[in-house]
Design a protein around this motif. Structure first.
Motif, PDB file in Angstrom:
ATOM      1  N   THR A  87      51.813  34.723  54.623  1.00  0.00           N
ATOM      2  CA  THR A  87      51.414  36.044  54.147  1.00  0.00           C
ATOM      3  C   THR A  87      50.305  35.870  53.119  1.00  0.00           C
ATOM      4  OG1 THR A  87      53.479  37.199  54.607  1.00  0.00           O
ATOM      5  CG2 THR A  87      52.175  38.032  52.777  1.00  0.00           C
ATOM      6  N   THR A  88      49.185  36.562  53.333  1.00  0.00           N
ATOM      7  CA  THR A  88      48.026  36.405  52.464  1.00  0.00           C
ATOM      8  C   THR A  88      47.701  37.670  51.670  1.00  0.00           C
ATOM      9  OG1 THR A  88      46.596  36.934  54.344  1.00  0.00           O
ATOM     10  CG2 THR A  88      46.984  34.591  53.876  1.00  0.00           C
ATOM     11  N   THR A  89      48.477  38.721  51.868  1.00  0.00           N
ATOM     12  CA  THR A  89      48.325  39.955  51.091  1.00  0.00           C
ATOM     13  C   THR A  89      49.695  40.571  50.887  1.00  0.00           C
ATOM     14  OG1 THR A  89      46.125  40.453  52.006  1.00  0.00           O
ATOM     15  CG2 THR A  89      47.339  42.278  51.033  1.00  0.00           C
ATOM     16  N   ILE A  90      49.970  41.019  49.664  1.00  0.00           N
ATOM     17  CA  ILE A  90      51.166  41.835  49.413  1.00  0.00           C
ATOM     18  C   ILE A  90      50.722  43.176  48.838  1.00  0.00           C
ATOM     19  CG2 ILE A  90      52.653  39.829  48.987  1.00  0.00           C
ATOM     20  CD1 ILE A  90      52.585  40.753  45.942  1.00  0.00           C
ATOM     21  N   ILE A  91      51.540  44.196  49.065  1.00  0.00           N
ATOM     22  CA  ILE A  91      51.374  45.474  48.373  1.00  0.00           C
ATOM     23  C   ILE A  91      52.694  45.735  47.654  1.00  0.00           C
ATOM     24  CG2 ILE A  91      50.648  47.864  48.499  1.00  0.00           C
ATOM     25  CD1 ILE A  91      49.428  47.320  51.203  1.00  0.00           C
ATOM     26  N   ASP A 120      45.831  37.835  47.632  1.00  0.00           N
ATOM     27  CA  ASP A 120      45.376  39.182  47.301  1.00  0.00           C
ATOM     28  C   ASP A 120      46.544  40.167  47.260  1.00  0.00           C
ATOM     29  OD1 ASP A 120      42.881  38.086  47.199  1.00  0.00           O
ATOM     30  OD2 ASP A 120      42.136  39.054  49.025  1.00  0.00           O
ATOM     31  N   TYR A 121      46.352  41.241  46.512  1.00  0.00           N
ATOM     32  CA  TYR A 121      47.468  42.163  46.268  1.00  0.00           C
ATOM     33  C   TYR A 121      46.946  43.575  46.029  1.00  0.00           C
ATOM     34  CZ  TYR A 121      46.002  41.575  41.398  1.00  0.00           C
ATOM     35  OH  TYR A 121      45.254  41.537  40.243  1.00  0.00           O
ATOM     36  N   GLY A 122      47.792  44.534  46.313  1.00  0.00           N
ATOM     37  CA  GLY A 122      47.539  45.931  46.003  1.00  0.00           C
ATOM     38  C   GLY A 122      48.823  46.552  45.486  1.00  0.00           C
ATOM     39  N   PHE A 123      48.752  47.842  45.165  1.00  0.00           N
ATOM     40  CA  PHE A 123      49.912  48.546  44.646  1.00  0.00           C
ATOM     41  C   PHE A 123      50.148  49.843  45.418  1.00  0.00           C
ATOM     42  CE2 PHE A 123      48.527  46.779  40.286  1.00  0.00           C
ATOM     43  CZ  PHE A 123      49.291  45.634  40.440  1.00  0.00           C
ATOM     44  N   LYS A 450      42.955  38.541  44.410  1.00  0.00           N
ATOM     45  CA  LYS A 450      42.207  39.675  43.874  1.00  0.00           C
ATOM     46  C   LYS A 450      42.960  40.981  44.128  1.00  0.00           C
ATOM     47  CE  LYS A 450      37.498  37.804  44.413  1.00  0.00           C
ATOM     48  NZ  LYS A 450      36.176  38.027  45.074  1.00  0.00           N
ATOM     49  N   PHE A 451      42.806  41.929  43.204  1.00  0.00           N
ATOM     50  CA  PHE A 451      43.359  43.258  43.414  1.00  0.00           C
ATOM     51  C   PHE A 451      42.545  43.979  44.484  1.00  0.00           C
ATOM     52  CE2 PHE A 451      43.170  47.854  42.453  1.00  0.00           C
ATOM     53  CZ  PHE A 451      44.503  48.160  42.721  1.00  0.00           C
TER      54      PHE A 451
END
Length: 461
Positions: A87-91, A120-123, A450-451
């Motif tokens: 997994t390369t992105t989480i939210i 990388d990540y987001g919310f 990064k966000f």
């Protein structure tokens, strides 16, 4: 800096092909016939392996406050574990506390995550206090790249919103083009059942499931769908666990309503029987919604095939057995709700490919491509294509492994899948062109991630 991934089978949601992938810096420069490119600064041999877009886990809870404690993975440890699993992105979910603003909540989550994530990540934003002010702030959140808002029909006194509050938030979502995400369980009725069970001395972990029957998940899901219909708002049902809820989602989608749903690996592989394990071991499996009887799993796999279930996320919310789950040893209602899983989602879904439940392409679609489209990351994430971020997983479909707490990288003292033998394993992981997993070792760093300021959902525009 260029990287050439050659001799592999590239698998996107739209199909598979023998192809080489050229990465230049942080992005994919080209996908070409084998042998077109022969030179690069780094060459990765993917012979006999799949080359897939990095996974997107659209539902995690790092450092989340719950029941007097916190989920045990930090953004640093949790995203590192995610990378190990492809997994390369989480939210993740920023949790608004009663009496606080959405924007101050976002700032708090940035303080937790920024300069700590390995990927990388987001919310998403959890709205637990529906006021004129918070409804107005939704637009500011959208401007900041946080355009999905989770609400709860469960947990009265903590996160719970009334139908009237939900309706107001949905009206605002309809106006702004944002997404309402819903934890759909009838919390008012559940609290009565819980109180009755405790009063009768039924305190074992299995009663967490027995007091949250699937009918109450189905009822809440149906109610959320009707509220969304009245307000013309899009609706995303999180962590759907029961056929009763799935039937409501399928019926709405059959009429063309903008209703989507995710499920989680625990509902595909675990059951209420795990919660009956002796010596309080069943507490390891306490999450909400709870694990269901095993026969629900057939319906969930079918829902994945028919796209009535569009996404598989983890709801990763790890609490250690010692000192955390044990808070409810004498009262199941005090067991922190949550299970670890961010490291194993891609592998567990691959077992669906091995078993013939889903195709290779569908595996990529539900774990990466649809989450990217659903949550405003399409074009950057979720595909192996020129111009996309070089979030790439080289996956060995024949490797054998056994899931165990002794070898996982999540910051939790047990595995919900302890001893499970599986086929397939992550070989190499690139996050925006940088190798973070290779040769059985972690090569990434805290703060690489990064966000992600997200666009509006592709499904809503």
């Amino acid at each position: 800096m260029t990287t050439l991934i050659r001799n592999g089978t590239v698998v996107n949601a739209t199909g598979r092909m023998a192809a080489d992938v050229l990465v230049d810096g942080e992005t994919i420069a080209a996908v070409a016939a084998p042998g077109v490119f022969t030179e690069a600064d780094t060459i990765i041999d993917a012979a006999g392996k799949y080359v897939i877009p990095g996974g997107i886990d659209a539902h995690t809870h790092m450092e989340m406050p719950f029941g007097g404690t916190f989920s045990n993975d930090t953004f640093a440890t949790g995203t590192t574990a995610a990378a190990w699993g492809g997994t390369t992105t989480i939210i993740d979910f920023a949790v608004q506390a009663k009496g606080t603003s959405l924007l101050s909540t976002m700032d708090k989550w940035h303080e937790k995550a920024d300069n700590h994530c390995a990927i990388d990540y987001g919310f998403h934003m959890i709205i637990s206090d529906v006021t004129d002010s918070s409804l107005k702030e939704m637009e500011s959140c959208i401007d900041a790249g946080v355009n999905s808002f989770k609400m709860f029909m469960a947990y009265p006194g903590v996160f719970y919103s009334t139908d009237g509050e939900i309706l107001r938030a949905m009206q605002r979502a309809s106006e702004t083009g944002s997404m309402i995400m819903m934890h759909a369980e009838n919390g008012i009725a559940i609290d009565q059942l819980v109180a009755q069970a405790i009063a009768a001395g039924r305190t074992e972990p299995v009663h967490h499931s027995l007091t949250r029957p699937p009918e109450l998940e189905g009822e809440a899901t149906s109610r959320a769908i009707q509220l969304a219909k009245v307000t013309n708002a899009p609706l995303y049902i999180v962590h759907l666990s029961a056929r009763h809820a799935l039937e409501a989602v399928a019926a709405a989608r059959n009429t063309g309503q903008n209703v989507f749903a995710e499920t989680c690996p625990q509902y595909l592989y675990l059951s209420i029987e795990d919660m009956r394990k002796p010596d309080f071991e069943g507490s390891k499996y306490v999450a909400s919604p709870p694990l269901r009887p095993k026969d629900h799993q057939t319906d969930l796999w079918r829902g994945l095939r028919t796209n009535d279930l569009s996404v598989v996320s983890t709801d990763h919310c790890p609490f250690c057995f010692k000192d955390q789950k044990e808070l409810g040893r004498d009262d199941f209602s005090k067991i922190p709700n949550g299970m670890p899983g961010v490291e194993h989602r891609m592998d567990l879904l691959h077992q669906g490919v091995v078993a013939g439940e889903i195709t290779l392409e569908r595996w990529v679609e539900i774990s990466s491509t649809t989450p990217a489209r659903m949550f405003g990351l399409h074009g950057r994430k979720g595909t192996i294509a020129p111009g996309a971020d070089a979030d790439i997983v080289v996956y060995d479909p024949t490797a054998k492994q056994t899931i165990s707490a002794a070898t996982h990288h999540m910051n939790v003292d047990y595995s919900a899948y302890e001893g499970m033998d599986i086929t397939g394993k992550v070989d190499t992981v690139l996050s925006r062109g940088a190798v973070v997993i290779a040769d059985g070792a972690f090569h990434g760093r805290e703060g690489h991630g990064k966000f992600l300021k997200r666009d509006l959902s592709q499904y809503l525009i």
